[in-house]
Design an enzyme around this catalytic site. Structure first.
Site, mmCIF file in Angstrom:
data_model
loop_
_atom_site.group_PDB
_atom_site.id
_atom_site.type_symbol
_atom_site.label_atom_id
_atom_site.label_comp_id
_atom_site.label_asym_id
_atom_site.label_seq_id
_atom_site.Cartn_x
_atom_site.Cartn_y
_atom_site.Cartn_z
ATOM 1 N N SER A 1 11.610 -1.502 31.552
ATOM 2 C CA SER A 1 11.778 0.268 31.535
ATOM 3 C C SER A 1 10.992 0.731 30.544
ATOM 4 O O SER A 1 10.807 0.447 29.450
ATOM 5 C CB SER A 1 13.244 0.697 31.565
ATOM 6 O OG SER A 1 13.299 2.060 31.231
ATOM 7 N N ILE B 1 7.652 7.149 22.245
ATOM 8 C CA ILE B 1 7.531 8.134 23.441
ATOM 9 C C ILE B 1 8.722 9.149 23.299
ATOM 10 O O ILE B 1 8.704 10.487 23.800
ATOM 11 C CB ILE B 1 7.924 7.185 24.761
ATOM 12 C CG1 ILE B 1 6.456 6.030 24.747
ATOM 13 C CG2 ILE B 1 7.606 8.184 25.938
ATOM 14 C CD1 ILE B 1 5.221 6.668 24.882
ATOM 15 N N ASN C 1 15.470 -4.638 23.092
ATOM 16 C CA ASN C 1 14.363 -3.542 22.962
ATOM 17 C C ASN C 1 13.326 -3.890 22.036
ATOM 18 O O ASN C 1 13.253 -4.975 21.320
ATOM 19 C CB ASN C 1 15.277 -2.461 22.935
ATOM 20 C CG ASN C 1 14.549 -0.950 23.381
ATOM 21 O OD1 ASN C 1 13.256 -0.958 23.301
ATOM 22 N ND2 ASN C 1 15.462 -0.114 23.919
ATOM 23 N N ASN D 1 5.248 1.974 20.154
ATOM 24 C CA ASN D 1 5.237 3.196 20.906
ATOM 25 C C ASN D 1 6.456 4.310 20.387
ATOM 26 O O ASN D 1 7.368 3.685 19.743
ATOM 27 C CB ASN D 1 5.674 3.144 22.470
ATOM 28 C CG ASN D 1 7.228 3.009 22.475
ATOM 29 O OD1 ASN D 1 7.893 4.064 22.831
ATOM 30 N ND2 ASN D 1 7.717 1.795 22.748
ATOM 31 N N CYS E 1 17.087 2.374 22.010
ATOM 32 C CA CYS E 1 15.843 3.059 21.640
ATOM 33 C C CYS E 1 15.539 3.290 20.123
ATOM 34 O O CYS E 1 16.545 4.456 19.580
ATOM 35 C CB CYS E 1 15.690 4.254 22.499
ATOM 36 S SG CYS E 1 14.019 5.280 22.197
ATOM 37 N N LYS F 1 11.722 4.236 34.180
ATOM 38 C CA LYS F 1 11.720 4.769 32.887
ATOM 39 C C LYS F 1 13.160 5.445 32.668
ATOM 40 O O LYS F 1 13.842 5.916 33.641
ATOM 41 C CB LYS F 1 10.666 6.047 32.683
ATOM 42 C CG LYS F 1 10.690 6.805 31.647
ATOM 43 C CD LYS F 1 10.252 5.923 30.282
ATOM 44 C CE LYS F 1 10.433 6.661 28.838
ATOM 45 N NZ LYS F 1 10.584 5.818 27.772
ATOM 46 N N LYS G 1 21.294 -3.068 27.533
ATOM 47 C CA LYS G 1 19.928 -3.322 26.639
ATOM 48 C C LYS G 1 20.326 -3.140 25.355
ATOM 49 O O LYS G 1 20.232 -2.422 24.873
ATOM 50 C CB LYS G 1 18.975 -2.694 27.252
ATOM 51 C CG LYS G 1 17.543 -2.894 26.573
ATOM 52 C CD LYS G 1 16.247 -2.245 27.397
ATOM 53 C CE LYS G 1 14.998 -2.831 27.027
ATOM 54 N NZ LYS G 1 13.937 -2.061 27.837
ATOM 55 N N ASN H 1 17.569 2.543 34.446
ATOM 56 C CA ASN H 1 17.929 2.558 32.917
ATOM 57 C C ASN H 1 18.160 4.065 32.523
ATOM 58 O O ASN H 1 17.646 4.849 32.966
ATOM 59 C CB ASN H 1 16.563 2.060 32.127
ATOM 60 C CG ASN H 1 16.724 2.037 30.714
ATOM 61 O OD1 ASN H 1 17.147 2.920 30.022
ATOM 62 N ND2 ASN H 1 16.680 0.680 30.313
ATOM 63 N N ASN I 1 20.818 1.723 28.088
ATOM 64 C CA ASN I 1 19.943 1.940 27.184
ATOM 65 C C ASN I 1 20.778 2.161 25.745
ATOM 66 O O ASN I 1 21.024 3.535 25.317
ATOM 67 C CB ASN I 1 18.793 2.920 27.262
ATOM 68 C CG ASN I 1 17.720 2.709 26.277
ATOM 69 O OD1 ASN I 1 17.886 2.199 25.101
ATOM 70 N ND2 ASN I 1 16.439 3.029 26.716
HETATM 71 C C1 SIN Z 1 10.884 5.654 24.163
HETATM 72 O O1 SIN Z 1 10.830 6.065 25.145
HETATM 73 O O2 SIN Z 1 10.873 6.011 23.107
HETATM 74 C C2 SIN Z 1 10.852 3.923 24.486
HETATM 75 C C3 SIN Z 1 12.197 3.559 25.228
HETATM 76 C C4 SIN Z 1 13.101 2.439 24.517
HETATM 77 O O3 SIN Z 1 12.610 1.900 23.275
HETATM 78 O O4 SIN Z 1 14.138 2.330 24.994
#
Ligand code: SIN
Length: 302
Positions: free
Chosen positions: A21, A71, A191, A69, A129, A45, A164, A99, A126
Site C-alpha cells: 500500500s 507522503i 512498514n 517518503n 506510518c 493507498k 501492519k 489499508n 496501518n
Molecule cells: C505515507 O503516506 O506517508 C506513507 C504510508 C505509510 O508509511 O504507512
C-alpha cells in the site's frame, strides 16, 4: 505447480505477490502497464475517513539502495474510494485488501466498519506510518494500545484483519504476539524505517517534512530478520514487506516464514517487476520440483 495460498477465511491468493500500500495509488496507472489480474492481491493507498492532502512537497527522495517518503497519508477518503475506485478494482477479480488508519480509536473503528463491504476481502490496519503527527505509528508502538485497538476493530468487522507493524518503536515480536492475541488474522512485517536526508549545499532537509520512512533494498536484510524472529513465535500468517525486488527475495522471505510478500519501492522503478517476480517463482519451483508454494514457507534449514 500450485502458487495459491490461504491467508485467512475469505482471503485466498492465486500467488503470494501483492503490491505494498502506498506505492500503488488505486491501481489505475499500473493497470495501463500490465494486467492487474496476475496479482496475488491488490492493496490501494491507505484510507482515512475523510480525504487528506498529505505533507507538503518535496516528499520523496532517493537514498542509497532505497527511497525515503514522507507522503503523509494523502488519500481520497473511504467513501470516495468505495464509490469511485472499488468498482474499478473489483473488475480484476483479485482479492482486495483495504489499508486503513485513523487518528483515534473511533476513526479506526468507523473506517473498518465502512470498509466491510462486498468486494473487499480483508483490512490491513496501518498502525505504523512514521510520517504523520497523529494516527499511524502512535497506535502501533505500545502493545496494550495495539491490542485494545485490534480487539475493538475485530468487533466491528467480519473481514480478516491484517496488522501492519512498525519496524521500530517497540519490540516487533512482542507487538506481533499482542496483535495475534487480540485476534489479528495476519501480520504485515513491516512498514518503513524512520529516516532523513539533508542537502549539504543548502544545509536544509531534503524533505519538506524533515523526516520520512526508508524503504527498498537497504532495509531488506533487517525485514528478513524480523520475519524470521516473528515466525518463530507467532502462528498467524506473515506478509513480508521490505525491499523485496526479485523472485529470489520472495523465496528468502518464504523460507524465513512469510506466507506472502508485498512489493513497494521496486515497482516504482520497474512497474513490470510483479510479472517478472511471479514468473521467476514459477521457474524456481519447476527447477526445484516444488509442487506447492506452501512447501517453502518456514522451511529454513539449519
Ligand atoms: C505515507 O503516506 O506517508 C506513507 C504510508 C505509510 O508509511 O504507512
Amino acid at each position: 505447480m500450485d502458487l495459491s495460498l490461504n491467508i485467512a477465511d475469505g482471503l485466498m491468493l492465486n500467488n503470494p505477490v501483492m503490491n505494498a500500500s502506498g506505492t500503488f495509488a488505486y491501481g489505475r496507472e499500473f493497470s495501463e502497464i500490465f494486467d492487474l489480474s496476475i496479482m496475488g492481491a491488490l492493496i490501494p493507498k491507505a484510507l482515512s475517513l475523510g480525504p487528506r492532502q498529505g505533507n507538503p512537497a518535496p516528499r520523496i527522495v532517493e537514498a542509497p539502495c532505497g527511497l525515503i517518503n514522507s507522503i503523509g497519508l494523502e488519500n481520497i477518503g473511504v467513501d470516495a474510494f468505495l464509490k469511485r475506485e472499488l468498482p474499478f478494482l473489483k473488475g480484476f477479480k483479485v482479492p482486495i485488501i483495504a489499508n486503513f488508519f485513523g487518528e483515534s480509536f473511533e476513526e479506526y473503528i468507523e473506517c473498518a466498519s465502512r470498509l466491510t463491504v462486498d468486494g473487499i476481502n480483508a483490512l490491513e490496519m496501518n498502525v505504523s506510518c512514521p510520517n504523520v503527527k497523529s494516527g499511524g505509528l502512535e497506535f502501533g508502538r505500545d502493545k496494550k494500545v495495539l491490542s485494545d485497538l485490534v480487539r475493538m476493530v475485530k468487533d466491528k468487522t467480519t473481514k480478516p484483519i491484517i496488522v501492519k507493524l512498525p519496524p521500530i518503536g517497540g519490540d516487533i515480536v512482542e507487538l506481533a504476539l499482542a496483535a495475534q492475541k487480540a485476534g489479528a488474522d495476519a501480520l504485515t512485517c513491516a512498514n518503513t524505517f524512520p529516516a532523513m536526508a539533508i542537502d549539504e549545499e543548502t544545509w536544509k532537509p531534503t524533505l519538506a517534512n524533515y523526516v520520512g520512512g526508508l524503504s527498498g533494498p537497504a532495509i531488506k536484510p533487517i525485514a528478513l530478520r524480523f520475519v524470521w524472529d516473528i515466525h518463530t513465535k507467532v502462528d498467524i500468517p506473515i506478509i513480508a514487506s521490505g525491499g523485496i525486488s526479485s523472485y529470489r527475495d520472495v523465496i528468502q522471505f518464504l523460507l524465513a516464514g512469510a506466507s506472502a510478500v508485498q512489493v513497494g519501492s521496486m515497482s516504482l522503478r520497474d512497474p513490470l517487476c510483479f510479472k517478472e517476480i511471479i514468473e521467476g517463482l514459477r521457474a524456481y519451483m519447476a527447477l526445484h520440483h516444488i509442487e506447492s508454494i506452501n512447501d517453502i514457507v518456514g522451511k529454513l534449514r539449519s
